[in-house]
Design an enzyme around this catalytic site. Structure first.
Site, PDB file in Angstrom:
ATOM      1  N   SER A   6       3.040  -6.207  12.210  1.00  0.00           N
ATOM      2  CA  SER A   6       3.135  -5.817  10.803  1.00  0.00           C
ATOM      3  C   SER A   6       2.766  -6.973   9.886  1.00  0.00           C
ATOM      4  CB  SER A   6       4.558  -5.357  10.477  1.00  0.00           C
ATOM      5  OG  SER A   6       4.693  -5.148   9.091  1.00  0.00           O
ATOM      6  N   HIS A  31      -0.638  -3.227  11.625  1.00  0.00           N
ATOM      7  CA  HIS A  31       0.240  -2.345  10.853  1.00  0.00           C
ATOM      8  C   HIS A  31       0.327  -2.833   9.408  1.00  0.00           C
ATOM      9  CE1 HIS A  31       3.309   0.808  10.753  1.00  0.00           C
ATOM     10  NE2 HIS A  31       4.005   0.019   9.944  1.00  0.00           N
ATOM     11  N   ASP A  33       2.064  -1.908   5.810  1.00  0.00           N
ATOM     12  CA  ASP A  33       3.105  -1.150   5.114  1.00  0.00           C
ATOM     13  C   ASP A  33       2.822  -1.099   3.621  1.00  0.00           C
ATOM     14  OD1 ASP A  33       5.088  -0.455   7.186  1.00  0.00           O
ATOM     15  OD2 ASP A  33       5.258  -2.621   7.431  1.00  0.00           O
ATOM     16  N   MET A  35       4.338   0.115   0.107  1.00  0.00           N
ATOM     17  CA  MET A  35       5.613   0.497  -0.520  1.00  0.00           C
ATOM     18  C   MET A  35       5.417   0.622  -2.030  1.00  0.00           C
ATOM     19  SD  MET A  35       8.109  -2.172   1.436  1.00  0.00           S
ATOM     20  CE  MET A  35       7.962  -2.488   3.198  1.00  0.00           C
ATOM     21  N   HIS A  64       0.901   2.656   6.958  1.00  0.00           N
ATOM     22  CA  HIS A  64       2.165   3.388   6.843  1.00  0.00           C
ATOM     23  C   HIS A  64       2.491   3.528   5.362  1.00  0.00           C
ATOM     24  CE1 HIS A  64       6.790   3.315   7.806  1.00  0.00           C
ATOM     25  NE2 HIS A  64       6.396   4.483   7.304  1.00  0.00           N
ATOM     26  N   MET A  66       4.814   4.346   2.672  1.00  0.00           N
ATOM     27  CA  MET A  66       6.214   4.533   2.281  1.00  0.00           C
ATOM     28  C   MET A  66       6.240   4.758   0.784  1.00  0.00           C
ATOM     29  SD  MET A  66       8.257   1.841   4.706  1.00  0.00           S
ATOM     30  CE  MET A  66       6.985   0.595   4.883  1.00  0.00           C
ATOM     31  N   MET A 136      11.460   5.399  12.545  1.00  0.00           N
ATOM     32  CA  MET A 136      11.973   4.185  11.906  1.00  0.00           C
ATOM     33  C   MET A 136      13.337   3.863  12.496  1.00  0.00           C
ATOM     34  SD  MET A 136       9.725   3.053   9.746  1.00  0.00           S
ATOM     35  CE  MET A 136      10.792   1.800   9.026  1.00  0.00           C
ATOM     36  N   ASP A 174       9.235   1.460  14.662  1.00  0.00           N
ATOM     37  CA  ASP A 174       9.142   0.371  13.686  1.00  0.00           C
ATOM     38  C   ASP A 174      10.533   0.029  13.191  1.00  0.00           C
ATOM     39  OD1 ASP A 174       8.524  -1.397  11.683  1.00  0.00           O
ATOM     40  OD2 ASP A 174       7.335   0.007  10.491  1.00  0.00           O
ATOM     41  N   GLY A 175      10.897  -1.258  13.336  1.00  0.00           N
ATOM     42  CA  GLY A 175      12.164  -1.721  12.801  1.00  0.00           C
ATOM     43  C   GLY A 175      12.993  -2.493  13.804  1.00  0.00           C
TER      44      GLY A 175
END
Length: 215
Positions: A6, A31, A33, A35, A64, A66, A136, A174-175
């Site tokens: 990520s 990856h 992210d 947001m 991804h 979000m 997640m 993921d996480g």
């Protein structure tokens, strides 16, 4: 087993260099992210950054979203360079199946993500439309959190349900993925592991990636 480091954990002043290092180290996907400060309580990066990174690399970009109402941004993120595009079940205002189909129609891998509090069975109606389910294992919005152990069961539940109903589906996780948590996640049936600090916090990216794969 695919490893998708990520970029949320990278040095933002050297994103291009970090991307090149990841590819050289054997990362399967990158990856990214996105947001919006609404669906999750944080902001990250968006279209301009992904476009800039795409101009430097032909790596597989695993984007991804979000964000609220992701369906309104699908074409723009695909045009920016997404090879895999994941939306949240909880964020779609339109029928999630239609949203996933619109991603597939562009020749991109369509992913559907669920937050820790969303039961696995919520994704079952969409397995025909999705190529991948992203589980997640922390609350989305921040890097560096600890994996929520109860979420690991969802991986096996989804894989088992898909197999019993003749559906081929990737499960991404993921996480809180690190060398301690990765074995249990792999054992549960995960196909793709997203890892941030476990890779970027290592002196040797290649060794960290190989270790996450269990090699």
């Amino acid at each position: 087993m695919l490893i998708a480091p990520s970029m949320l954990s990278c040095d933002f002043t050297k994103m291009g260099e970090e991307l090149t290092k990841l590819v050289s180290a054997g990362a399967d996907w990158i990856h990214l992210d996105v947001m919006d400060g609404h669906f999750v309580p944080n902001l990250s990066f968006g279209l301009p950054v992904i476009q800039a990174l795409r101009s430097t690399s032909d790596a597989v970009f695993d984007v991804h979203l979000m964000i609220e109402e992701p369906e309104t941004y699908i074409d723009r993120y695909i045009d920016a360079g997404a090879d895999v595009l994941t939306v949240h079940l909880e964020a779609c205002k339109e029928d999630p199946a239609r949203v996933l189909e619109s991603i597939r129609e562009r020749g991109v891998i369509a992913g559907l993500s669920i937050r820790p509090g969303t039961p696995a069975e919520e994704v079952y109606p969409y397995l025909d439309a999705a190529d991948m389910i992203l589980v997640m294992t922390v609350e989305p919005g921040y890097g560096g959190q600890k994996l929520i152990p109860a979420c690991v069961d969802k991986i096996q539940e989804i894989k088992t349900y898909a197999a019993e109903h003749g559906k081929k589906i990737l499960v991404e996780v993921d996480g809180g993925i690190n060398l301690k948590t990765a074995p249990a996640v792999r054992l549960a049936g995960a196909d793709v592991l997203v890892a941030g600090s476990a890779v970027f916090g290592a002196e040797d990216f290649a060794a960290a990636i190989a270790a996450l794969r269990g090699e």
